[in-house]
Scaffold this motif. Structure first.
Motif, PDB file in Angstrom:
ATOM      1  N   ILE A 259      16.006 -39.613  34.171  1.00 33.33           N
ATOM      2  CA  ILE A 259      16.923 -40.719  33.866  1.00 33.33           C
ATOM      3  C   ILE A 259      16.203 -41.800  33.059  1.00 33.33           C
ATOM      4  O   ILE A 259      16.723 -42.318  32.071  1.00 33.33           O
ATOM      5  N   ILE A 260      14.982 -42.119  33.504  1.00 33.02           N
ATOM      6  CA  ILE A 260      14.190 -43.142  32.795  1.00 33.02           C
ATOM      7  C   ILE A 260      13.947 -42.711  31.350  1.00 33.02           C
ATOM      8  O   ILE A 260      14.114 -43.490  30.405  1.00 33.02           O
ATOM      9  N   GLU A 261      13.559 -41.430  31.176  1.00 30.49           N
ATOM     10  CA  GLU A 261      13.258 -40.924  29.840  1.00 30.49           C
ATOM     11  C   GLU A 261      14.503 -40.960  28.950  1.00 30.49           C
ATOM     12  O   GLU A 261      14.444 -41.365  27.776  1.00 30.49           O
ATOM     13  N   ASN A 262      15.649 -40.572  29.501  1.00 28.60           N
ATOM     14  CA  ASN A 262      16.890 -40.574  28.726  1.00 28.60           C
ATOM     15  C   ASN A 262      17.282 -41.993  28.301  1.00 28.60           C
ATOM     16  O   ASN A 262      17.690 -42.233  27.154  1.00 28.60           O
ATOM     17  N   GLU A 263      17.138 -42.940  29.221  1.00 30.18           N
ATOM     18  CA  GLU A 263      17.478 -44.329  28.907  1.00 30.18           C
ATOM     19  C   GLU A 263      16.539 -44.894  27.841  1.00 30.18           C
ATOM     20  O   GLU A 263      16.952 -45.671  26.973  1.00 30.18           O
ATOM     21  N   LEU A 264      15.280 -44.501  27.897  1.00 36.57           N
ATOM     22  CA  LEU A 264      14.321 -44.958  26.888  1.00 36.57           C
ATOM     23  C   LEU A 264      14.673 -44.404  25.512  1.00 36.57           C
ATOM     24  O   LEU A 264      14.561 -45.105  24.496  1.00 36.57           O
ATOM     25  N   TYR A 265      15.115 -43.144  25.467  1.00 33.64           N
ATOM     26  CA  TYR A 265      15.534 -42.563  24.196  1.00 33.64           C
ATOM     27  C   TYR A 265      16.780 -43.274  23.652  1.00 33.64           C
ATOM     28  O   TYR A 265      16.912 -43.491  22.444  1.00 33.64           O
ATOM     29  N   GLN A 266      17.688 -43.629  24.542  1.00 33.06           N
ATOM     30  CA  GLN A 266      18.888 -44.372  24.120  1.00 33.06           C
ATOM     31  C   GLN A 266      18.490 -45.730  23.547  1.00 33.06           C
ATOM     32  O   GLN A 266      19.031 -46.181  22.523  1.00 33.06           O
ATOM     33  N   LEU A 267      17.548 -46.377  24.215  1.00 38.12           N
ATOM     34  CA  LEU A 267      17.081 -47.685  23.741  1.00 38.12           C
ATOM     35  C   LEU A 267      16.391 -47.549  22.389  1.00 38.12           C
ATOM     36  O   LEU A 267      16.596 -48.377  21.484  1.00 38.12           O
ATOM     37  N   ASN A 268      15.595 -46.498  22.243  1.00 37.54           N
ATOM     38  CA  ASN A 268      14.913 -46.260  20.969  1.00 37.54           C
ATOM     39  C   ASN A 268      15.923 -46.006  19.851  1.00 37.54           C
ATOM     40  O   ASN A 268      15.726 -46.426  18.696  1.00 37.54           O
ATOM     41  N   TYR A 269      17.017 -45.343  20.196  1.00 40.83           N
ATOM     42  CA  TYR A 269      18.094 -45.079  19.225  1.00 40.83           C
ATOM     43  C   TYR A 269      18.721 -46.389  18.750  1.00 40.83           C
ATOM     44  O   TYR A 269      18.956 -46.597  17.564  1.00 40.83           O
ATOM     45  N   ARG A 270      18.968 -47.319  19.684  1.00 39.54           N
ATOM     46  CA  ARG A 270      19.545 -48.617  19.309  1.00 39.54           C
ATOM     47  C   ARG A 270      18.577 -49.410  18.424  1.00 39.54           C
ATOM     48  O   ARG A 270      18.986 -50.072  17.472  1.00 39.54           O
ATOM     49  N   VAL A 271      17.304 -49.318  18.750  1.00 42.44           N
ATOM     50  CA  VAL A 271      16.291 -50.000  17.941  1.00 42.44           C
ATOM     51  C   VAL A 271      16.301 -49.451  16.514  1.00 42.44           C
ATOM     52  O   VAL A 271      16.218 -50.198  15.533  1.00 42.44           O
ATOM     53  N   SER A 272      16.449 -48.132  16.385  1.00 41.90           N
ATOM     54  CA  SER A 272      16.491 -47.507  15.058  1.00 41.90           C
ATOM     55  C   SER A 272      17.693 -47.996  14.257  1.00 41.90           C
ATOM     56  O   SER A 272      17.623 -48.151  13.039  1.00 41.90           O
ATOM     57  N   GLN A 273      18.810 -48.248  14.946  1.00 43.00           N
ATOM     58  CA  GLN A 273      19.993 -48.774  14.263  1.00 43.00           C
ATOM     59  C   GLN A 273      19.686 -50.115  13.604  1.00 43.00           C
ATOM     60  O   GLN A 273      20.036 -50.350  12.444  1.00 43.00           O
TER      61      GLN A 273
ATOM     62  N   LEU B  63      20.342 -29.118  14.280  1.00 41.14           N
ATOM     63  CA  LEU B  63      20.421 -30.551  14.572  1.00 41.14           C
ATOM     64  C   LEU B  63      21.489 -30.828  15.624  1.00 41.14           C
ATOM     65  O   LEU B  63      21.265 -31.611  16.562  1.00 41.14           O
ATOM     66  N   PHE B  64      22.632 -30.162  15.524  1.00 39.23           N
ATOM     67  CA  PHE B  64      23.692 -30.353  16.521  1.00 39.23           C
ATOM     68  C   PHE B  64      23.262 -29.825  17.885  1.00 39.23           C
ATOM     69  O   PHE B  64      23.604 -30.420  18.922  1.00 39.23           O
ATOM     70  N   GLU B  65      22.521 -28.734  17.912  1.00 40.50           N
ATOM     71  CA  GLU B  65      22.014 -28.217  19.190  1.00 40.50           C
ATOM     72  C   GLU B  65      21.160 -29.266  19.886  1.00 40.50           C
ATOM     73  O   GLU B  65      21.285 -29.505  21.093  1.00 40.50           O
ATOM     74  N   GLU B  66      20.294 -29.876  19.112  1.00 43.53           N
ATOM     75  CA  GLU B  66      19.393 -30.912  19.636  1.00 43.53           C
ATOM     76  C   GLU B  66      20.188 -32.130  20.128  1.00 43.53           C
ATOM     77  O   GLU B  66      19.904 -32.685  21.201  1.00 43.53           O
ATOM     78  N   ILE B  67      21.191 -32.526  19.365  1.00 50.23           N
ATOM     79  CA  ILE B  67      21.993 -33.713  19.700  1.00 50.23           C
ATOM     80  C   ILE B  67      22.813 -33.482  20.960  1.00 50.23           C
ATOM     81  O   ILE B  67      22.864 -34.335  21.851  1.00 50.23           O
ATOM     82  N   LEU B  68      23.448 -32.325  21.053  1.00 49.25           N
ATOM     83  CA  LEU B  68      24.293 -32.039  22.219  1.00 49.25           C
ATOM     84  C   LEU B  68      23.444 -31.916  23.490  1.00 49.25           C
ATOM     85  O   LEU B  68      23.901 -32.285  24.585  1.00 49.25           O
ATOM     86  N   SER B  69      22.215 -31.428  23.341  1.00 54.25           N
ATOM     87  CA  SER B  69      21.301 -31.386  24.485  1.00 54.25           C
ATOM     88  C   SER B  69      20.924 -32.802  24.910  1.00 54.25           C
ATOM     89  O   SER B  69      20.882 -33.123  26.109  1.00 54.25           O
ATOM     90  N   PHE B  70      20.668 -33.655  23.929  1.00 57.86           N
ATOM     91  CA  PHE B  70      20.308 -35.051  24.195  1.00 57.86           C
ATOM     92  C   PHE B  70      21.459 -35.805  24.872  1.00 57.86           C
ATOM     93  O   PHE B  70      21.246 -36.617  25.790  1.00 57.86           O
TER      94      PHE B  70
ATOM     95  N   TYR C 241      23.842 -34.482  26.685  1.00 60.39           N
ATOM     96  CA  TYR C 241      24.409 -33.713  27.795  1.00 60.39           C
ATOM     97  C   TYR C 241      24.762 -34.578  29.014  1.00 60.39           C
ATOM     98  O   TYR C 241      25.858 -34.421  29.586  1.00 60.39           O
ATOM     99  N   PRO C 242      23.880 -35.516  29.441  1.00 61.36           N
ATOM    100  CA  PRO C 242      24.261 -36.353  30.595  1.00 61.36           C
ATOM    101  C   PRO C 242      25.550 -37.150  30.349  1.00 61.36           C
ATOM    102  O   PRO C 242      26.377 -37.285  31.261  1.00 61.36           O
ATOM    103  N   ASN C 243      25.742 -37.650  29.133  1.00 62.46           N
ATOM    104  CA  ASN C 243      26.962 -38.396  28.804  1.00 62.46           C
ATOM    105  C   ASN C 243      28.180 -37.480  28.821  1.00 62.46           C
ATOM    106  O   ASN C 243      29.261 -37.865  29.286  1.00 62.46           O
ATOM    107  N   ILE C 244      28.009 -36.261  28.314  1.00 65.64           N
ATOM    108  CA  ILE C 244      29.116 -35.296  28.266  1.00 65.64           C
ATOM    109  C   ILE C 244      29.568 -34.944  29.678  1.00 65.64           C
ATOM    110  O   ILE C 244      30.769 -34.886  29.978  1.00 65.64           O
ATOM    111  N   VAL C 245      28.589 -34.720  30.574  1.00 66.76           N
ATOM    112  CA  VAL C 245      28.903 -34.400  31.976  1.00 66.76           C
ATOM    113  C   VAL C 245      29.573 -35.588  32.652  1.00 66.76           C
ATOM    114  O   VAL C 245      30.548 -35.434  33.397  1.00 66.76           O
ATOM    115  N   ASP C 246      29.071 -36.785  32.367  1.00 62.93           N
ATOM    116  CA  ASP C 246      29.630 -37.999  32.983  1.00 62.93           C
ATOM    117  C   ASP C 246      31.096 -38.180  32.605  1.00 62.93           C
ATOM    118  O   ASP C 246      31.923 -38.564  33.435  1.00 62.93           O
ATOM    119  N   VAL C 247      31.439 -37.887  31.361  1.00 57.38           N
ATOM    120  CA  VAL C 247      32.821 -38.039  30.892  1.00 57.38           C
ATOM    121  C   VAL C 247      33.686 -36.842  31.295  1.00 57.38           C
ATOM    122  O   VAL C 247      34.900 -36.921  31.354  1.00 57.38           O
TER     123      VAL C 247
END
Length: 371
Positions: free
Chosen positions: A191-205, A227-234, A236-242
């Motif tokens: 969870i920590i790692e996923n949230e850090l990647y999300q934060l890094n994504y916002r920083v890139s924006q 690229l889509f395979e990688e994105i959908l894996s990344f 995945y927690p959001n997809i399951v949550d929804v």
């Protein structure tokens, strides 16, 4: 009574008509007060001069331009301006009815008066419209310059802040990976790692908004399928949550020539928005991804059957800082558009009660010369 006598009659009643004009215009449009007396007098003298052949068509045009300029300076609307000219015409024609003129003289006077006012009104309204259009264009340019200045300042602020923020963030992401390797069964590390990647994504924006996020990047030819395979894996927690169903139809041979990380950011943003739109939907939730090439044209579409985007919002969703989300920054879709255009492509959105579709098209520069 000859026409010359009629002009003498007009001279005798000038003050009376101009005063009546002033009263009626000020009564209808109070902010006209500063120029109304001058306008009334100018129009009245115009008619008298025209009757005496002392004023030419060119003189009427020049006076109309002058009056239009003064009216515009006084910020009088074109509707009020036309009203005042028509009122002036009416008062002059009403005045003729009070004199003892023979029918022929009266008809000739009315025709000549209408001719004078018509010429004056055509030139005045034409010039007035031009002046108003010029004012609007100047205001538009000022707003655009201010907007660009604002974006530049925000971009500089974002770049400065984000660069300072990214260094410790990179360290934290690195140590979280080491922690995961050393203690694979440790709870919450994923969870920590996923949230850090999300934060890094916002920083890139924010880096891309500041135009400084691509300085050290090089173009490469990469697979959209992978690229889509990688994105959908990344995601995945959001997809399951929804609890969303992802249906993808992606051509394995689809290759793009550009900045892989930027395109990854675009696709993550649009799919994340699609998942957000599905969050509160009851029943079947679906995201459909299609990506294919047809000759020199390539298309990527991402559709969802969630809440539609209002038709009022569609024209502005790619504008910077526009957002309908309570905690949104309003830069996500703006960055997407910038990136797509940097790859020689276009992006558009269609939305209805059935589905919302984001379409990206690439041709020429965005595609590799040989697959």
């Amino acid at each position: 009574m000859p026409l010359d006598d009629l002009t003498v009659f007009l001279d005798e009643h000038e003050d009376e008509v101009v005063e009546e004009f002033r009263k009626q215009v000020v009564s209808e449009h109070g902010h006209f007060r500063g120029v109304v007396h001058l306008l009334g007098k100018a129009m009245y003298r115009l008619v008298v001069g025209y009757f005496r052949s002392q004023i030419s068509h060119e003189d009427i045009k020049q006076l109309a331009y002058k009056v239009a300029h003064e009216g515009n300076q006084a910020e009088i609307s074109i509707g009020e301006f036309v009203y005042s000219v028509c009122l002036g015409r009416k008062l002059v024609l009403d005045l003729f009815q009070k004199g003892s003129f023979p029918p022929f003289t009266l008809v000739s006077a009315m025709i000549k008066t209408n001719e004078c006012f018509d010429m004056f009104l055509v030139h005045a309204v034409s010039q007035y419209t031009t002046l108003k259009d010029n004012d609007l264009e100047e205001k538009k340019l000022f707003i655009e310059r201010s907007h660009k200045d604002r974006l530049t300042i925000l971009g500089q602020m974002a770049s400065s802040f984000v660069h300072e923020f990214r260094n410790p963030l990179t360290s934290i992401i690195g140590f979280s990976r080491l922690l995961k390797e050393d203690f694979p069964s440790l709870p919450y590390v994923d969870i920590i790692e996923n949230e850090l990647y999300q934060l890094n994504y916002r920083v890139s924006q924010f880096l891309l908004v500041s135009k400084k996020g691509v300085i050290h990047q090089k173009k490469e030819i990469f697979s959209i399928y992978k690229l889509f395979e990688e994105i959908l894996s990344f995601l995945y927690p959001n997809i399951v949550d929804v609890n969303a169903h992802i249906n993808s139809y992606i051509d394995p041979a689809f290759m793009l020539n550009g900045y892989r990380d930027e395109m990854k950011q675009v696709l993550i943003n649009i799919i994340s928005n699609a998942l957000d739109a599905l969050h509160k939907k009851a029943g079947h939730k679906e995201v459909v991804i299609e990506a294919f090439q047809n000759g020199k044209t390539a298309t990527i579409t991402i559709a969802n059957n969630g809440a539609p985007i209002s038709s009022d919002f569609l024209p502005v969703i790619f504008e910077p800082f526009f957002t309908t989300k309570e905690l949104g920054t309003g830069i996500g879709l703006y960055v997407c558009k910038e990136i797509i255009e940097r790859h020689g492509g276009t992006i558009m959105c269609e939305s209805s009660e059935e589905q919302t579709i984001f379409s990206m098209k690439f041709q020429g520069t965005g595609l590799p010369a040989k697959l």
